[in-house]
Design an enzyme around this catalytic site. Sequence first.
Site, short mmCIF file in Angstrom:
data_model
loop_
_atom_site.label_atom_id
_atom_site.label_comp_id
_atom_site.label_asym_id
_atom_site.label_seq_id
_atom_site.Cartn_x
_atom_site.Cartn_y
_atom_site.Cartn_z
CG ASN A 126 -16.69 -10.00 29.20
OD1 ASN A 126 -16.38 -10.13 30.39
ND2 ASN A 126 -17.67 -10.78 28.76
CE LYS A 179 -15.44 -13.29 26.68
NZ LYS A 179 -16.09 -14.07 25.72
CG HIS A 229 -21.23 -13.48 28.62
ND1 HIS A 229 -20.74 -14.64 28.01
CD2 HIS A 229 -20.59 -12.31 27.79
CE1 HIS A 229 -20.08 -14.38 26.87
NE2 HIS A 229 -19.77 -12.97 26.81
CD GLU A 254 -17.79 -16.44 27.43
OE1 GLU A 254 -17.39 -16.03 28.37
OE2 GLU A 254 -17.36 -16.32 26.26
CD GLU A 308 -21.61 -10.41 24.00
OE1 GLU A 308 -20.61 -9.60 23.70
OE2 GLU A 308 -21.64 -11.24 24.66
N GLY A 314 -15.76 -15.07 19.91
CA GLY A 314 -14.73 -15.76 20.02
C GLY A 314 -14.38 -16.43 18.83
CB SER A 329 -15.90 -11.81 16.22
OG SER A 329 -16.01 -13.36 16.61
P1 PGA Z 1 -15.34 -11.80 21.80
O1 PGA Z 1 -16.28 -11.81 23.06
O2 PGA Z 1 -15.12 -10.30 21.49
O3 PGA Z 1 -14.01 -12.27 22.08
O4 PGA Z 1 -15.87 -12.46 20.75
C1 PGA Z 1 -17.29 -11.04 23.24
C2 PGA Z 1 -18.03 -11.41 24.55
O5 PGA Z 1 -18.14 -12.46 24.90
O6 PGA Z 1 -18.71 -10.54 25.05
#
Ligand code: PGA
Length: 242
Positions: free
Chosen positions: A7, A9, A95, A97, A161, A167, A198
């Site tokens: 992903n 982003k 997601h 976000e 998630e 992150g 992560s």
């Molecule tokens: P990350 O994000 O691996 O940077 O923690 C995962 C995600 O948001 O899908």
Amino acid sequence: MKYLIANWKMNHTIRIGEEFLREFSLLDVNHRSTQVIIAPSFTSLNRLSSLIQRENMPIYLAAQNMSQFESGAYTGEISAEMIKESGCRYVILGHSERRYQFHESEEVIFQKYKSAMDNSLIPILCFGETLPVYQAKETISFIKNQLTLFQKDKPFLFAYEPVWAIGTGLIPRIDEIVMVADFIKHTFPDSLLLYGGSVNPETIVPISAIPNLDGFLVGGASLKASTFFSLLLAMENSHESR
Ligand code: PGA
């Protein structure tokens, strides 16, 4: 078959995306037991799809989001049909976000899911608890509520998630991931489950050993081809050692 999803982003222009795919393909001669999926920005989909087809790369594309509407007066939105036309087989939905920064409700996510299914896109449906819910040990009831609208008899991909793990460098304990995996496999027997939050070349090793987990959705560690490739290697090795 396991799944490894990048992903990206809101990162990587078309040029950088093409460089990533070329570099990744040079590193990866033949991954056998993992399906690799890249979710770039909307604006990169067409060009990356052409490159994948031209070079016959064993890579699939996902969109990071889509509209819940089929077509019409929705300025700035992108429909399931448009995503399909751009070369995607998958679409990431819900997601955190999108849920928390763009205020997407369960109802909206469910409409997107239905539109994806109607247009033969495979949804990658993200869910997961916030930190206060995790601290209160209410993860399963929170997840149950998040997923009540979704059909139990349709096969698709789920991505667990935890919001607090995205992150941050923090990850749940293995037994906590196993508990969620057991719940999903019991409630949605035809679905597959990925873990995200992560994931990096170190954290992926113990999580790969969880038997009823089908892969990973990766943010930060998917941005460099060499790091993403080491995730693929870790998955392939853990598959072979079983
Ligand atoms: P990350 O994000 O691996 O940077 O923690 C995962 C995600 O948001 O899908």
